[in-house]
Motif scaffolding. Sequence first.
Motif, short mmCIF file in Angstrom:
data_model
loop_
_atom_site.label_atom_id
_atom_site.label_comp_id
_atom_site.label_asym_id
_atom_site.label_seq_id
_atom_site.Cartn_x
_atom_site.Cartn_y
_atom_site.Cartn_z
N GLU A 1 2.09 5.20 0.83
CA GLU A 1 2.21 5.96 2.09
C GLU A 1 0.92 6.71 2.43
N ASP A 2 0.23 7.20 1.40
CA ASP A 2 -0.96 8.02 1.63
C ASP A 2 -2.26 7.21 1.54
N TRP A 3 -2.23 5.94 1.85
CA TRP A 3 -3.41 5.09 1.69
C TRP A 3 -4.57 5.57 2.55
N LYS A 4 -4.28 6.03 3.75
CA LYS A 4 -5.36 6.52 4.62
C LYS A 4 -6.00 7.79 4.05
N GLU A 5 -5.19 8.67 3.51
CA GLU A 5 -5.72 9.89 2.89
C GLU A 5 -6.60 9.54 1.69
N GLN A 6 -6.17 8.54 0.90
CA GLN A 6 -6.97 8.13 -0.26
C GLN A 6 -8.30 7.53 0.18
N ARG B 1 0.84 -1.20 0.00
CA ARG B 1 0.00 0.00 0.00
C ARG B 1 0.88 1.25 0.00
N ASN C 1 -9.86 8.25 2.96
CA ASN C 1 -10.65 9.38 3.47
C ASN C 1 -11.25 10.20 2.33
N ARG C 2 -10.52 10.36 1.24
CA ARG C 2 -11.05 11.06 0.07
C ARG C 2 -12.23 10.27 -0.51
#
Length: 148
Positions: free
Chosen positions: A116-121, A114, A123-124
């Motif tokens: 690095e920004d998987w959580k941000e994605q 996954r 959340n989007r």
Amino acid sequence: MLSALQVFTTVVVGLMVGVEFAVLFVVNPILDALPEDSGQLGHAHGGRMLGAVMPFWYIGSLLLSAVWAVAAWHHHGTGLVVAAGALLVLSVVMSVLLLVPINNRNKTWTPENRPEDWKEQLNRWLRFHYVRVAVIIAAFTLLVTALV
């Protein structure tokens, strides 16, 4: 026959709304509360499972609404069905342009690959999903109103 189509369409759209509402307010909070990588793995599995079914459900709901609008063109409430259809078109466009690209990435993620920004994605995706759920709830409400 028209009455059966109206009821069937309303039930199909209502069930779709129920599933999407449950994803938003039940499934996602459960997955987000799971320890370690379990939540991310659950999101990926859900993306694969629902990602295979929901396109047919969304397009099917839109087609059923269009058939209803054509079949009842000179009947009371057809304008509401047309408006509901327009909202369902919006939900399909939103899905294809905003949600599906994120879901297509998410469903392949594992804890090992996954980004690095998987959580941000995720959340989007969730923010877009809130809007889509509001749109399909509005479409369902219009169909119910046209039915009664």
